[in-house]
Scaffold this active site. Sequence first.
Site, PDB file in Angstrom:
ATOM      1  N   LYS A 261      48.156  56.491  35.822  1.00 18.34           N
ATOM      2  CA  LYS A 261      48.165  56.675  37.279  1.00 18.34           C
ATOM      3  C   LYS A 261      48.052  55.302  37.916  1.00 18.34           C
ATOM      4  O   LYS A 261      47.888  54.304  37.219  1.00 18.34           O
ATOM      5  CB  LYS A 261      47.003  57.561  37.712  1.00 18.34           C
ATOM      6  CG  LYS A 261      47.198  59.013  37.318  1.00 18.34           C
ATOM      7  CD  LYS A 261      46.248  59.899  38.087  1.00 18.34           C
ATOM      8  CE  LYS A 261      46.338  61.337  37.608  1.00 18.34           C
ATOM      9  NZ  LYS A 261      45.201  62.111  38.083  1.00 18.34           N
TER      10      LYS A 261
ATOM     11  N   HIS B 230      44.399  51.798  42.104  1.00 20.26           N
ATOM     12  CA  HIS B 230      44.361  51.608  43.552  1.00 20.26           C
ATOM     13  C   HIS B 230      43.262  50.632  43.967  1.00 20.26           C
ATOM     14  O   HIS B 230      42.480  50.161  43.128  1.00 20.26           O
ATOM     15  CB  HIS B 230      44.273  52.940  44.292  1.00 20.26           C
ATOM     16  CG  HIS B 230      43.155  53.811  43.824  1.00 20.26           C
ATOM     17  ND1 HIS B 230      41.845  53.540  44.123  1.00 20.26           N
ATOM     18  CD2 HIS B 230      43.156  54.920  43.061  1.00 20.26           C
ATOM     19  CE1 HIS B 230      41.092  54.464  43.571  1.00 20.26           C
ATOM     20  NE2 HIS B 230      41.854  55.301  42.910  1.00 20.26           N
TER      21      HIS B 230
ATOM     22  N   HIS C 255      39.780  50.956  42.772  1.00 12.42           N
ATOM     23  CA  HIS C 255      39.464  50.434  41.439  1.00 12.42           C
ATOM     24  C   HIS C 255      39.238  48.928  41.493  1.00 12.42           C
ATOM     25  O   HIS C 255      38.404  48.392  40.774  1.00 12.42           O
ATOM     26  CB  HIS C 255      40.597  50.754  40.457  1.00 12.42           C
ATOM     27  CG  HIS C 255      40.786  52.217  40.211  1.00 12.42           C
ATOM     28  ND1 HIS C 255      41.975  52.875  40.460  1.00 12.42           N
ATOM     29  CD2 HIS C 255      39.934  53.162  39.756  1.00 12.42           C
ATOM     30  CE1 HIS C 255      41.839  54.156  40.148  1.00 12.42           C
ATOM     31  NE2 HIS C 255      40.611  54.362  39.724  1.00 12.42           N
TER      32      HIS C 255
END
Length: 584
Positions: free
Chosen positions: A139, A142, A145
């Site tokens: 994934k 973003h 993170h």
Amino acid sequence: MAQSPPDPSTCALDAFRYKIAERVAAALPPLTVDQVYSGVDYGKKGADFTIALPRFKLGKVEDVAAKVVAQFQPDEHIESITHDKAFLHFQCKSTTVIREILNQVHALTHEAPSPCYGSNTSGEGKKVIIEYSSPNIAKSFHVGHLRSTIIGGFLANLYKSCGWEVISMNYLGDWGTQFGLIATGFQKYGSQEELEKDPIKHLFEIYVKVNKDAEADPEVKAEAGRWFKRMEEGDESALKNWRVWRALSVKKYTEEYERLNIQFDVYTGESMVGKEWQDKALARLDEMGLIDDVEGAKIVNLEKWKMGKAVIRKRDGTSIYLTRDIGGAIERYEKYKFDKMIYVVSSQQDLHLSQFFKVLELMQFPWAASLQHVNYGLVQGMSTRKGTVVFLDQIIKEAAQVMHEQMQKNEDKYAAIEDPERVALEIGITGVKIQDMAAKRINNYTFNWDRMKSFEGDTGPYLQYAHVRLSSLSRKNPHLLPLPPPSQIDTTSLAESAHAREIVFLLGTYPDVVKVALKTHEPSGVVTYAMRLSHAISSAWEALAVKGEEDLDKARARLWMYESARDVLGAAMRLLSIRPLERM
Ligand code: ARG
């Protein structure tokens, strides 16, 4: 406020605070030195230290103050006292305070066995797990993170410098139905070559494509479900590819974290939480009568604490995020016997974290009280010029490029830089980190590339520039080198300069900045400190020049002060996980 016991061996200013406390206590029986000490604050209105008298509840402040003032005699440490309403202000003797602070910075940076001015031993013998970054494989990475990575990296350094044994842990999102989906998609869209080139990107692309397929065709979803079930059952043929994906992703992430100056001791993940721990947890909850069965799903009712109903196990028996966190915490405790465990996770997951902490508390694990959630707000507007940020390496590349272009604007300076690409990367990353850590964690902020790349204002480039300028002083003044040992440097001239006094006093406060950060878990205090110090230095350059100063005693004292300032600024930057540059 002086909140920890005095330790002049790591904080020279503690000795001055203690002297103040001794005098005040002597004038005001039955107050003890310790009682007064805890009330000696940093000064207000230009004073070095201030005491607010009402806190001692000794009656009329006027009378109390008069007693202390009447008995006051200046000495080597404390030069003067003034009384203003409810406050007593104290001034340290400049020559002494400058000498003692510079001696200490020098000794703890250059002479101590494990050098680091600013560190302390308050955490000796204790172990902390700090879990941070924790992206999801396949994934997008973003900005949340990124924040977790930056704040977590800071906390790891901070705990280490306070004597703790630190285990930096990355808890990857490497489990769940999406891996069944990717496995399904890999057969159709996967390429070994692409995978090896950039696993993170390739897996993400497959995930996006197969997700679309699944929306159009329920059979794709069903196949993915069957595949994940085989994975959960430990079917090696279903796990084989997944293992490769995980290993390649970890390898790539490790390289990217290295560029950010972030290191992990343990890469764990949702996949690694032992099933037995989850089952045991469930059994214990059941025994304790804490589980409700709602149409086959297992639920812990946390309404009493306004935390809703937490689903622990789904109807189909598969585990979920929450269960893995509960089982994972128990497993970690068994393995590491930590004294504290910190989760650096976005405030969007506040409810999740409080639910799982509460469940562990209800299970009566005594260590549940030592779990801590360090949360943070959202970042808006972090997109690159090519579009939305999906990968960590996009952020790193963009930061380096933006900085590189900025540096090229000044042709002469640019031509003098030895390795402009590396310097641009380092300053770019500093810019991103400083913008992220400049305000209180919980605040949302809007990311701004223009602000990040500027050399003016409280930015990362400004900080790096301040450090470079300090570092260049000794290169530019070889006639003063090597500096004699501290005892042979005459610092009296520094005491006559308000600039020097301000800079050195600030150096003296650094150990307290570290202590406060450990309490608040806020990097912003350290950023503010580094900025203040840099500003104080840049306003001193002219008045306190080194080059061209003909009185060599003065020149040496100044150089020594600037070198000490560089050491402390460098220490603060490293605490923030920034690599201070020597040249640019
Ligand atoms: N991988 C999760 C996410 O991206 C964050 C994990 C946080 N840590 C935890 N123990 N739940 O949302």
